[in-house]
Design a protein around this motif. Structure first.
Motif, short mmCIF file in Angstrom:
data_model
loop_
_atom_site.label_atom_id
_atom_site.label_comp_id
_atom_site.label_asym_id
_atom_site.label_seq_id
_atom_site.Cartn_x
_atom_site.Cartn_y
_atom_site.Cartn_z
N PHE A 94 85.92 71.40 73.63
CA PHE A 94 85.43 71.86 72.33
C PHE A 94 83.96 71.49 72.15
N ALA A 95 83.59 70.28 72.53
CA ALA A 95 82.20 69.83 72.37
C ALA A 95 81.25 70.70 73.18
N MET A 96 81.62 71.00 74.43
CA MET A 96 80.73 71.78 75.28
C MET A 96 80.63 73.23 74.83
N VAL A 97 81.76 73.83 74.41
CA VAL A 97 81.71 75.21 73.93
C VAL A 97 80.83 75.31 72.69
N GLU A 98 81.04 74.40 71.75
CA GLU A 98 80.27 74.46 70.51
C GLU A 98 78.80 74.16 70.75
N ALA A 99 78.50 73.12 71.52
CA ALA A 99 77.10 72.77 71.78
C ALA A 99 76.39 73.88 72.55
N GLY A 100 77.06 74.44 73.55
CA GLY A 100 76.44 75.49 74.35
C GLY A 100 76.18 76.75 73.58
N MET A 101 77.05 77.08 72.62
CA MET A 101 76.90 78.31 71.85
C MET A 101 75.99 78.16 70.64
N CYS A 102 75.53 76.95 70.38
CA CYS A 102 74.60 76.72 69.28
C CYS A 102 73.21 76.40 69.83
N ARG A 103 72.26 76.22 68.94
CA ARG A 103 70.88 76.04 69.36
C ARG A 103 70.58 74.62 69.82
N GLN A 104 69.58 74.52 70.66
CA GLN A 104 69.22 73.25 71.29
C GLN A 104 68.94 72.15 70.28
N LYS A 105 68.33 72.49 69.15
CA LYS A 105 67.91 71.49 68.19
C LYS A 105 69.07 70.84 67.44
N ASN A 106 70.28 71.35 67.64
CA ASN A 106 71.46 70.80 66.97
C ASN A 106 72.49 70.24 67.95
N ALA A 107 72.13 70.12 69.21
CA ALA A 107 73.09 69.72 70.24
C ALA A 107 73.61 68.30 70.03
N VAL A 108 72.74 67.36 69.71
CA VAL A 108 73.17 65.97 69.51
C VAL A 108 74.14 65.89 68.34
N ASN A 109 73.83 66.59 67.25
CA ASN A 109 74.69 66.58 66.08
C ASN A 109 76.08 67.10 66.41
N LEU A 111 77.56 67.27 69.42
CA LEU A 111 78.25 66.36 70.33
C LEU A 111 78.74 65.12 69.60
N ALA A 112 77.92 64.61 68.67
CA ALA A 112 78.31 63.43 67.90
C ALA A 112 79.54 63.73 67.04
N LYS A 113 79.55 64.89 66.39
CA LYS A 113 80.70 65.26 65.56
C LYS A 113 81.97 65.34 66.39
N ASN A 114 81.90 66.04 67.51
CA ASN A 114 83.10 66.23 68.32
C ASN A 114 83.60 64.93 68.93
N LEU A 115 82.68 64.04 69.26
CA LEU A 115 83.09 62.77 69.84
C LEU A 115 83.66 61.83 68.79
N PHE A 116 82.98 61.76 67.65
CA PHE A 116 83.37 60.81 66.61
C PHE A 116 84.62 61.27 65.87
N VAL A 117 84.82 62.58 65.76
CA VAL A 117 85.94 63.08 64.96
C VAL A 117 87.28 62.68 65.58
N PHE A 118 87.33 62.55 66.88
CA PHE A 118 88.60 62.14 67.49
C PHE A 118 88.90 60.69 67.17
N ALA A 119 87.87 59.85 67.17
CA ALA A 119 88.08 58.45 66.77
C ALA A 119 88.58 58.36 65.34
N LEU A 120 88.01 59.18 64.47
CA LEU A 120 88.45 59.22 63.07
C LEU A 120 89.88 59.71 62.96
N ALA A 121 90.19 60.79 63.70
CA ALA A 121 91.51 61.39 63.61
C ALA A 121 92.60 60.42 64.05
N VAL A 122 92.37 59.73 65.16
CA VAL A 122 93.36 58.77 65.66
C VAL A 122 93.58 57.66 64.64
#
Length: 487
Positions: A94-109, A111-122
């Motif tokens: 999910f992180a790679m699909v979303e980051a790749g399909m969006c613009r470069q200037k928002n890639a960190v944001n 990736l951070a959302k997709n990584l952190f959201v799983f920690a929150l969900a668990v």
């Protein structure tokens, strides 16, 4: 020679500041009153040994009550653990699909959302979500609760019946909760505040998703009605999609997305990453769908095959239609076609024939192309096509069971309208789709509104959006060594 030997004894450390890493702990203990003697230190050393021995005694006493582990018990739990790992790995997809399909200037944001959201969900699911989804009935059929956290105890009956241990079951279900939250990220990408998204994810995975999931997977009112959603086309995918759609509509479109009412293309910055993400998701789906069998039996490979055929059908359908409509095959549509096929079979992967699964995926791949254009015509900005994939195809996949589904793992009787099963199952599937849509839209609208009111809105400022969320929200860039005029 002798004198030298006597004069070279070990030097005492004058102070704690001068002590080495090895000498420091002992010096600190000696400085505490009562721990200056060797006898005191010996008694202190006995404490962890005694605790360790007590733990072993308790484990041995508990193990003595348990029957011998049988092959079926080990196979079922091992398979579900493997499936859980595959589903968790889908977060990378999910992180790679979303980051790749969006613009470069928002890639960190992203990736951070997709990584952190799983920690929150668990965490949220462990704290209360799992109990709301699989607890005891509070309002039979509608609401369940069993206290905070969950009981990890394994009983002799569970082993004897080759059941799933609570910890493995929790991990598997928590991975599904994380998937629902991750879908939201794609719909609100490139303009949502990070903190506000975090708060919403907690609410979704702690309350909204678990309560809805209990209606089917904990014997709730939809289960009693006869609703079928094998692995979550509606329960996971459409719930996540509806939650994200509400957020996307409240946020409004990205700057520059619509000019004079016409949608403008905003290409992703890295299609190689997006393609890899799609393949990761495809592989992860072998945990998502076959894992939902909740046992290692003869139907696991069958579900894996129906899942594969649907993904293939989705890719073919999307590629053909995008080529016809745009003149050339669109890679983004091939990616979304694969995902659309996977979502389209998730509800019926255990209730469709192999041919039926392939056709379901094929139609899903066709639908997703037109759905992306349809959302654009409505003025709704969905950067990665998440609602088209998970929402529209989630509904389609749920209805497919009522169109040409069978009781494949039972007596083989027809369920779907087109195979002689009548309208009954189709109507039940429709009711389920409507119930999840209404519940999610209403509760998520309330949640988004409250969060926005408490934190001064859920959208970043215009200046932050123009500069990119990587700088505005995180103070860093994904590619600091490269500059791009098309940022």
């Amino acid at each position: 020679m002798t004198t030298a030997l006597h004069s070279s004894g070990r030097r005492r450390t004058a102070s704690l500041q001068e002590a080495s890493l090895l000498e420091g702990p002992m010096l600190l203990l000696r400085s505490i009153r009562g721990f200056s003697s060797h006898r005191s230190l010996m008694w202190l050393a006995c404490v962890p040994i005694a605790l360790f021995g007590l733990g072993l005694f308790n484990l041995s006493a508990h193990a003595a009550e348990m029957p011998e582990l049988n092959a079926a018990f080990l196979a079922n739990n091992l398979w579900l653990l493997v499936a859980t790992i595959l589903v968790i790995f889908m977060n990378a997809g999910f992180a790679m699909v979303e980051a790749g399909m969006c613009r470069q200037k928002n890639a960190v944001n992203i990736l951070a959302k997709n990584l952190f959201v799983f920690a929150l969900a668990v965490t949220a699911y462990w704290f209360v979500g799992y109990s709301l989804m699989y607890g005891d009935a509070v309002a039979a059929g509608w609401l369940y609760f069993n206290g905070l956290f969950f009981d990890p105890a394994v009983t002799p009956e569970l082993i004897g019946e080759a059941g799933l241990v609570p910890t493995v079951d929790f991990l598997f279900q928590a991975a599904f909760a994380g998937t629902a939250a991750t879908i939201v990220s794609g719909l609100v990408a490139e303009r949502v505040k990070f903190g506000e998204f975090v708060v919403f994810s907690l609410v979704l995975t702690a309350f909204i998703y678990p309560i809805a999931g209990s209606w089917q997977w904990n014997g709730g009112w939809l289960s009693e009605l006869g609703f079928i959603d094998f692995a979550g086309s509606s329960i996971v995918h459409s719930v996540g999609a509806w939650a994200g759609l509400v957020g996307a509509m409240l946020l409004g479109p990205r700057l520059g997305k619509f000019v004079n009412g016409k949608a403008q293309a905003m290409p992703g910055h890295n299609m190689a990453i997006a393609t890899l993400g799609a393949l990761v998701l495809w592989i992860g789906w072998y945990g998502f769908n076959p894992g939902s069998q909740l046992a290692m039996d003869q139907w696991v490979p069958y579900v894996a095959v129906t899942t594969t055929l649907a993904a293939a059908g989705g890719a073919i359908g999307a590629t053909v239609v995008s080529t016809v409509t745009s003149g050339k095959p669109d890679l983004t549509m091939i990616i979304n076609g694969i995902l659309a096929g996977l979502v389209s079979v998730t509800a019926g992967c255990g209730n469709l024939t192999m041919t039926g699964a392939w056709v379901a995926g094929l139609v899903g791949g066709i639908i997703v192309v037109f759905s992306v254009s349809w959302l654009d015509s409505l003025g709704i900005d969905d950067p990665v096509g998440a609602f088209s994939v998970h929402g529209v195809c989630g509904i389609w996949g749920t209805l497919v069971v009522g169109l040409w589904g069978f009781d494949v793992q039972g007596d083989g009787s027809a369920l779907g309208l087109f195979v002689g099963g009548g309208f009954s199952q189709l109507w039940i599937q429709f009711v389920g789709c409507a119930a999840y849509a209404i519940w999610t839209v209403v509760t998520c609208w309330i949640a988004w509104q409250i969060i926005g009111s408490c934190f001064g809105g859920i959208r970043v400022s215009e200046q932050e959006e123009i500069a990119g969320l990587d700088i505005g929200e995180h103070g860093m860039e994904a590619y600091p060594d490269f500059a791009s005029a098309a940022n």
